[in-house]
Design a protein around this motif. Structure first.
Motif, PDB file in Angstrom:
ATOM      1  N   ASN B  58      13.216  49.261 -31.396  1.00 54.92           N
ATOM      2  CA  ASN B  58      12.431  50.478 -31.157  1.00 54.92           C
ATOM      3  C   ASN B  58      12.458  50.859 -29.676  1.00 54.92           C
ATOM      4  O   ASN B  58      11.715  50.308 -28.877  1.00 54.92           O
ATOM      5  N   MET B  59      13.370  51.787 -29.334  1.00 57.04           N
ATOM      6  CA  MET B  59      13.467  52.236 -27.945  1.00 57.04           C
ATOM      7  C   MET B  59      13.621  53.754 -27.938  1.00 57.04           C
ATOM      8  O   MET B  59      14.249  54.307 -28.843  1.00 57.04           O
ATOM      9  N   PRO B  60      13.056  54.434 -26.923  1.00 59.43           N
ATOM     10  CA  PRO B  60      13.303  55.881 -26.817  1.00 59.43           C
ATOM     11  C   PRO B  60      14.783  56.097 -26.496  1.00 59.43           C
ATOM     12  O   PRO B  60      15.455  55.181 -26.039  1.00 59.43           O
ATOM     13  N   GLY B  61      15.272  57.282 -26.712  1.00 61.16           N
ATOM     14  CA  GLY B  61      16.709  57.500 -26.521  1.00 61.16           C
ATOM     15  C   GLY B  61      17.441  56.959 -27.723  1.00 61.16           C
ATOM     16  O   GLY B  61      17.151  57.342 -28.850  1.00 61.16           O
ATOM     17  N   MET B  62      18.359  56.037 -27.498  1.00 57.75           N
ATOM     18  CA  MET B  62      19.087  55.465 -28.638  1.00 57.75           C
ATOM     19  C   MET B  62      18.471  54.128 -29.041  1.00 57.75           C
ATOM     20  O   MET B  62      18.462  53.176 -28.254  1.00 57.75           O
TER      21      MET B  62
END
Lengths: 231, 128
Positions: B58-62
């Motif tokens: 679970n990370m913003p972006g990719m």
């Protein structure tokens, strides 16, 4: 009864239509038809008027309820900023703890090495007390090193709690946008905050007891599941 | 040979990257680089030289799963060992990751022993 009101409204008009049609009186028929349309429009206008009154009353209630405007303009943005601050504080605290551990572990390692070096210079038959002390020091230092590594691992709380805080923050941002739009609609807000981007992901982060459903119970469950999938 | 392996640790939380890097150092792997999401990780991977990918999901972006799929879709790195270290703990997510070709899955919070075991298991199966 609604049906009787409906009947009384249209009975005479339909009778006029029928008699005009039977008499082939086009002018009378047109007049009766206009009467039907006027009757229909008056009902529609009454409905629109009722809706309009309700909307106006709702907007007036909203205008006078300053609590909602305060929430939209002040308290919810404040809550968002407070969460940002918590994220920043926990991140700084975790990094500070990691700095201290990274500083302390080499000291423990150096002490262990030194105790071994000094013990090697002592002959086996004398200096019993010193040899005992060096062995104890070595054991204690290894224990301290192990504990420091556990403390390091525990700093992972910042990631886990941070993920939960971020999802709450996104929710607050979306609520803020909706309330700001409502406040602007009521003519009270001086423009809303720019819309917060929705998370765009179904990922929920750490399982929250009583909230998350379908989560595994721990690493051993993950291992069983993964093994069952042939990995 | 294994101590020369170059690891890429991908996580949007700098504290977690630092923790994983420290434990990799303890395991004897001192060659560790970092990225904060899939978008920054992918150019590092494509540049070559990375032997092992440890990534959050679970990370913003990719997110990590997209990164895993990008790795598996690229012939140059399709066989790279990938370990997911994530707080995502739903059965269907673990199955989804397995179907996307992950080599190991560790749920946060994890122990040093768990991380060690998973890395060693992946490396021994790759060596076999």
């Amino acid at each position: 009864m609604p049906e009787s009101r409906f009947s009384s409204r249209y009975l005479l008009l339909v009778a006029q239509l029928n008699s005009a049609l039977a008499a082939a009186d086009e002018k009378a028929f047109e007049e009766a038809l206009d009467g039907v349309l006027r009757q229909r429009e008056s009902g529609l206008l009454a409905d629109v008027q009722r809706l309009s009154d309700s909307l106006l009353a709702a907007l007036n209630r909203f205008r006078t309820d300053s609590r909602i405007v305060t929430l939209a303009e002040k308290e919810i943005p404040d809550a968002r900023l407070r969460l940002d601050h918590v994220l920043e504080m926990t991140e700084k605290a975790a990094h500070r703890t990691l700095d201290l551990i990274e500083g302390a572990v080499p000291m423990a390692d150096a002490t262990v090495r030194r105790t071994v070096e000094i013990a090697d210079t002592l002959d086996d038959h004398t200096h019993n007390e010193i040899r005992t002390f060096l062995a104890e020091t070595r054991g204690n230092m290894e224990g301290i090193r192990g504990n420091l590594k556990e403390v390091m691992l525990t700093q992972g709380f910042q990631d886990l709690s941070g993920q939960i805080l971020r999802s709450v923050r996104t929710l607050i941002g979306e609520t803020e946008t909706v309330l700001a739009e409502l406040a602007a609609l009521a003519g009270e807000a001086e423009g809303g905050k720019p819309p917060e981007a929705p998370s765009g992901t179904a990922l929920e982060g750490p399982a929250v007891p009583g909230v998350t459903q379908g989560a595994v119970a721990g690493q051993s469950d993950v291992d069983d599941l993964i093994a069952g999938l042939g990995i | 040979m294994s101590a020369d392996l170059k690891f890429l640790v991908v996580d949007d939380f700098s504290t977690m990257r630092r923790i994983v890097k420290n434990f990799l150092n303890d395991l004897g792997y001192s060659n560790v680089v970092e990225a904060d999401d899939g978008n920054t990780a992918l150019p590092i991977l494509k540049a070559g030289g990375i032997d092992f990918l440890v990534t959050d999901w679970n990370m913003p972006g990719m997110p990590g799963l997209e990164l895993l799929k990008a790795v598996r879709a690229d012939p140059a790195m399709a066989k790279m060992p990938v370990l997911l270290v994530t707080a995502e703990a739903k059965r269907e997510q673990i199955i989804e990751a397995a179907q996307a070709g992950v080599n190991g899955y560790v749920v946060k919070p994890f122990t040093a022993q768990t991380l060690k075991e998973k890395i060693e298991k992946i490396l021994s199966s790759k060596a076999a």
